[in-house]
Design an enzyme around this catalytic site. Structure first.
Site, short mmCIF file in Angstrom:
data_model
loop_
_atom_site.label_atom_id
_atom_site.label_comp_id
_atom_site.label_asym_id
_atom_site.label_seq_id
_atom_site.Cartn_x
_atom_site.Cartn_y
_atom_site.Cartn_z
CB SER A 158 -0.78 -0.05 1.29
OG SER A 158 -1.44 1.27 1.68
CE1 TYR A 189 -3.54 0.01 4.05
CE2 TYR A 189 -5.26 -1.96 4.38
CZ TYR A 189 -4.42 -1.20 3.53
OH TYR A 189 -4.30 -1.18 2.21
C1 GCO Z 1 -7.29 4.57 3.81
C2 GCO Z 1 -7.00 3.73 2.42
C3 GCO Z 1 -5.93 3.42 2.12
C4 GCO Z 1 -5.93 2.71 0.80
C5 GCO Z 1 -4.67 2.16 0.34
C6 GCO Z 1 -3.67 3.23 -0.05
O1 GCO Z 1 -7.84 4.64 4.71
O2 GCO Z 1 -6.34 5.40 3.74
O3 GCO Z 1 -7.72 2.48 3.04
O4 GCO Z 1 -5.16 2.64 3.13
O5 GCO Z 1 -6.77 1.60 0.85
O6 GCO Z 1 -4.01 1.32 1.07
O7 GCO Z 1 -2.69 2.85 -0.72
#
Ligand code: GCO
Length: 254
Positions: free
Chosen positions: A145, A158
């Protein structure tokens, strides 16, 4: 262009009954690969299989919990006993949880880390064991990501997971490249998917993305196809431990 020809290869793409995973599965199939699509929702998975099959793709399905070590082993054993060897693994399945870090529960953290990072370790390890045993090399493509490299508020678990995906990819390269296994990652930017739809629908966030991105648009799942074919093909046989950001230029500029 045999450099990008995947004929005779089999690719397993996790989380591929929709979104980024389905687009990558379709692209790999169109490049000649047999694709094994994966998902937990059997109806959605079967619908994706039917669509790909009607488009002329060579497609199989598998369904297992990517955080369950025993389920992974059973799924891979079943494929192997059916004579299906995995040449290309795309660790795509993931989840997002947006919550301020001070409010984040331990169980929520664990779920995000297990789904986005530990799953790539478990599946990558087990598939690499088979690849090394077969002695014919292979391709491992982990989906990171923008958050593999930068952070923003409310997505700490995440971000930690996707940062781990980047360094796990480098670790895979460090140990498996000698077996002619190329391990690399793709860092998708802000792509329009079910997971990001709430952000697309937020006028303020949407305006920020289109302003902050040099390409002045959100990405689409189809924007990943060229990069995943490249990393799955002989064209990248001397590329290892890299992450390619497909982000419209967002990470390249202030
Ligand atoms: C967020 C998004 C991001 C995208 C992606 C960006 O809430 O900022 O979900 O995380 O999904 O990963 O690269």
């Amino acid at each position: 262009m045999t450099l990008f020809d995947l004929t005779g290869c089999t690719a397993l793409i996790t989380g591929s009954s929709g979104g980024l995973g389905l687009a990558m599965a379709r692209g790999l199939a169109q490049a000649g690969a047999r694709v094994i699509i994966h998902g937990r929702n059997r109806e959605k998975l079967e619908s994706a299989r039917q669509n790909l099959s009607e488009e002329g793709c060579d497609v199989l399905t598998t369904s297992f919990d990517i955080t369950d070590e025993a389920a992974i082993e059973q799924a891979l054993d079943t494929l192997k006993s059916d004579g299906v060897n995995i040449d290309i693994l795309v660790n795509n399945a993931g989840m997002q949880l947006r919550r301020p870090l001070v409010e984040l529960e331990r169980a929520q953290w664990d779920t995000v880390i297990n789904t986005n990072l530990t799953s790539a370790f478990l599946l990558g390890r087990n598939v690499a064991r088979q690849m090394i045993e077969r002695g014919q090399g292979g391709k491992i493509i982990n989906i990171g990501s923008l958050m593999s490299s930068v952070a923003r508020p409310t997505v700490a678990a995440y971000t930690a997971a996707k940062g781990g995906v980047r360094l796990l990819t480098q670790s895979m390269a460090a140990e498996w490249a000698e077996h002619d296994i190329q391990s690399n990652a793709i860092g998708p930017g802000y792509m329009i998917t079910e997971m990001t739809q709430p952000l697309v629908d937020d006028p303020q966030f949407n305006a920020w993305i289109t302003g902050r991105t040099p390409s002045k648009r959100w990405g689409t799942p189809e924007d990943l196809i060229g990069t995943v074919i490249y990393l799955a093909s002989p064209a990248s046989s001397y590329v290892n431990g890299q992450i390619i950001y497909v982000d419209g230029g967002m990470l390249a500029v202030l």
